[in-house]
Scaffold this active site. Structure first.
Site, short mmCIF file in Angstrom:
data_model
loop_
_atom_site.label_atom_id
_atom_site.label_comp_id
_atom_site.label_asym_id
_atom_site.label_seq_id
_atom_site.Cartn_x
_atom_site.Cartn_y
_atom_site.Cartn_z
N ARG A 29 0.82 -1.20 0.00
CA ARG A 29 0.00 0.00 0.00
C ARG A 29 0.87 1.26 0.00
NH1 ARG A 29 -2.16 1.12 4.17
NH2 ARG A 29 -1.19 -0.38 5.57
N LYS A 54 -8.45 -2.58 1.15
CA LYS A 54 -8.37 -1.76 2.34
C LYS A 54 -9.16 -0.46 2.19
CE LYS A 54 -5.90 -4.44 4.94
NZ LYS A 54 -6.54 -5.13 6.10
N HIS A 60 -10.18 -5.03 12.71
CA HIS A 60 -9.11 -5.60 11.88
C HIS A 60 -8.64 -6.86 12.60
CE1 HIS A 60 -4.78 -5.29 10.16
NE2 HIS A 60 -5.57 -5.92 9.31
N SER A 81 0.32 -7.03 10.80
CA SER A 81 0.94 -7.94 9.84
C SER A 81 2.17 -8.61 10.45
CB SER A 81 1.35 -7.15 8.59
OG SER A 81 1.95 -7.98 7.65
N LYS A 107 -1.87 -13.64 12.78
CA LYS A 107 -3.34 -13.54 12.79
C LYS A 107 -3.98 -14.55 11.83
CE LYS A 107 -4.69 -9.56 11.36
NZ LYS A 107 -5.28 -9.75 10.02
N THR A 108 -3.49 -14.56 10.59
CA THR A 108 -4.03 -15.49 9.59
C THR A 108 -3.68 -16.92 9.93
OG1 THR A 108 -3.95 -13.81 7.86
CG2 THR A 108 -4.01 -16.10 7.15
N ASP A 130 -9.39 -11.44 8.28
CA ASP A 130 -8.83 -10.09 8.34
C ASP A 130 -9.79 -9.00 8.79
OD1 ASP A 130 -6.43 -8.53 7.92
OD2 ASP A 130 -7.41 -7.63 6.19
N ARG A 166 2.04 -12.31 -1.53
CA ARG A 166 0.69 -12.60 -1.04
C ARG A 166 -0.03 -13.60 -1.93
NH1 ARG A 166 -1.60 -9.59 3.57
NH2 ARG A 166 -0.11 -7.94 4.01
#
Length: 534
Positions: free
Chosen positions: A63, A204, A223, A241, A245-246, A260, A325
């Protein structure tokens, strides 16, 4: 053979509202196979050995937060937390750029996808993505919720993403910071993107819109990832990140709600998305089998993943970016939820990758500590991989998602506090970072240990365990967890040099205190007292 790509369902609402007039080349709601063909024929992508689409996004592999702006308007000015995250830009600049983008796109082949954001129909948003890139169409198909053919007939966009990745602004003329721009206009209900192909801006951008709209309906926008066990117990995982989390939510023994972005309403938790956008750097079938398997399935997009001479993905290769990704429909995860919804969370987990090696691998938070750590949103990043660079860098991102929060952090913190108290949720702080020393000295926490500690906590097996209070941060640490060495539970015990631990713990505590000063005026005395004891 000539293929008619224009047979797909088309909304009764055309593209006139965007200013586009010559739209004969617009392709509406193509399916994944058609978008595959278009992306390859356009030169946007190539196929891997498993027929997965691989895309290189060029200059931007992440981003561009400094190029993201909100249009200043009377209807939102008092709501927005203006600053480095929510940078203001004038309506005049937006209108001029919008006109230029329309002139650039008019008559070109465009890919239109009509979609939903929000699995709960009561709170969903009708979204439209319009781009000159077929790859954006497939990404949107994977990442948002796809309407049925019947729903498409009445789909009218409430917010539109208009993307022109190959159009570049002139900063001196157009008033932007660079040739890249991501502009959100709440009154025109439009996100205007130019100068970047990176698809995370699409995802996003809509998430930030939901983060503005949902709290106004008393819905907590989060988030986070979320899953639910066989007994119907929902858990949400907050984390920046790289904190896991994932990985930790994609547990084969649980049903994955989403990885997410979620809302927490009076009905429970719901996924805002319909897909997953997972990091793939160093991805392996042993470490993350569910995610790895999706990278072998046609329909997935690999972003900036390097292929070898046989077109086999090399997930260890970071020559293009560390931010490699994969984007795939959530249904590619075998144990994913069909509804994207779950009950009120029994457990809330804050994940941090503490590269200082100071925080416990798991600790239980009081409601006041939960608010303090949620507002802080702490993790740490290593300074780099060059020889001799070993000093980590503390990162604080309010509510574990500051780049996507249009409103002040305390709005979200108060909403979360209300939900936690109302539904009596347990809150855990989990450190997936370093143990036995800081980065460069200690080692990364074993994933097997983290999974074991989490599972014991989420199954309620720590309810009868003794806890001790860690002196610097005041955190409650369990003294014993079956299957994990007792020494691992208390970070100081893993350091050979105990004095060095004390010094580093106090350094990190001071960073917490310094960061929290900007929230002190809004925070209650109880929350302030829940911070480090220095």
């Amino acid at each position: 053979m000539n293929i008619d790509y224009k047979k797909q369902p088309k909304s009764k609402v055309g593209l006139d509202y965007l200013g586009l007039k010559n739209t004969d080349q617009a392709l509406w709601n193509l399916n994944p196979s058609e978008l595959y063909e278009q992306a390859i024929s356009n030169g946007e992508a190539q196929l891997t050995d498993k027929m997965v689409l691989q895309v290189q996004t060029g200059k931007y592999t992440g981003r561009s937060p400094k190029d993201k702006f909100l249009v200043e308007q009377p209807s939102i000015n008092d709501d927005i937390d203006w600053g480095p995250v929510n940078q203001p830009i004038s309506e005049e600049i937006f209108d001029n750029l919008h006109k230029k983008v329309v002139e650039y796109l008019d008559g070109k082949k465009l890919y239109v996808k009509d979609l939903f954001a929000g699995a709960d129909p009561e709170y969903r948003l009708n979204v439209r993505v319009v781009s000159e890139a077929a790859y954006h169409g497939l990404f949107a198909h994977n990442m948002f919720i796809n309407p049925s053919e019947e729903e498409l007939k009445s789909h009218e966009p409430e917010f539109t993403v208009l993307a022109a990745p190959n159009f570049h602004a002139d900063p001196e003329i157009d008033g932007t910071r660079s040739s890249t721009f991501i502009l959100c206009n709440f009154e025109k209900k439009m996100i205007l993107i130019g100068g970047t192909l990176y698809s995370g801006e699409v995802k996003k951008g809509i998430f930030a819109v939901m983060n503005y709209l949902l709290p106004k309906k008393n819905v907590m926008a989060m988030h986070c990832s979320a899953n639910v066990d066989d007994n119907g117990n929902t858990t949400v995982f907050f984390g920046l990140s790289g904190t896991g989390k994932t990985t930790l939510s994609a547990d084969a023994s649980k049903t994955l709600i989403g990885d997410d972005e979620h809302g927490w309403s009076d009905n429970g938790v719901f996924n805002i998305e319909g897909g997953c956008y997972a990091k793939t750097i160093n991805l392996s079938p042993e470490g993350e089998p569910e995610i790895y398997q999706t990278t072998q399935m046609p329909g997935t997009i690999l972003e900036n993943v390097v292929l070898d001479e046989n077109r086999v993905p090399d997930f260890t290769d970071d020559s293009l970016t560390q931010n490699t990704r994969c984007a795939y429909p959530i249904s590619f995860i075998p144990n994913s939820s069909e509804t994207g919804r779950g009950g009120h969370p029994k457990n809330v987990v804050f994940l941090t990758a503490d590269a200082f090696g100071v925080l416990p691998p798991i600790s239980k938070l009081t409601p006041e500590q939960a608010m303090y750590h949620f507002i802080s949103g702490y993790t740490a990043k290593v300074a780099g991989t060059e020889r001799g660079v070993t000093e980590p860098q503390a990162t604080f991102s309010a509510c574990f998602g500051a780049p996507f929060l249009p409103l002040h952090a305390t709005v979200y913190a108060e909403l979360l506090a209300d939900k936690i108290r109302k539904h009596d949720s347990n809150v855990w702080l989990v450190n997936t970072g370093w143990t036995g020393g800081m980065y460069g000295v200690g080692s990364r926490m074993k994933l097997s240990h983290t999974r074991k500690m989490l599972n014991e906590a989420l199954e309620g097996n720590l309810d009868g365990v003794d806890f001790v209070t860690e002196p610097v941060f005041g955190l409650q640490i369990p003294t014993h967890i079956e299957g994990v060495p007792d020494k691992v539970l208390n970070p100081k015990e893993t350091w050979k040099d105990k004095a060095a631990y004390d010094k580093k713990a106090n350094e990190l505590a001071k960073m917490f205190k310094d960061n929290f000063r900007k929230f002190a005026k809004q925070a209650s005395e109880e929350i302030l007292q829940a911070g480090p004891n220095i």
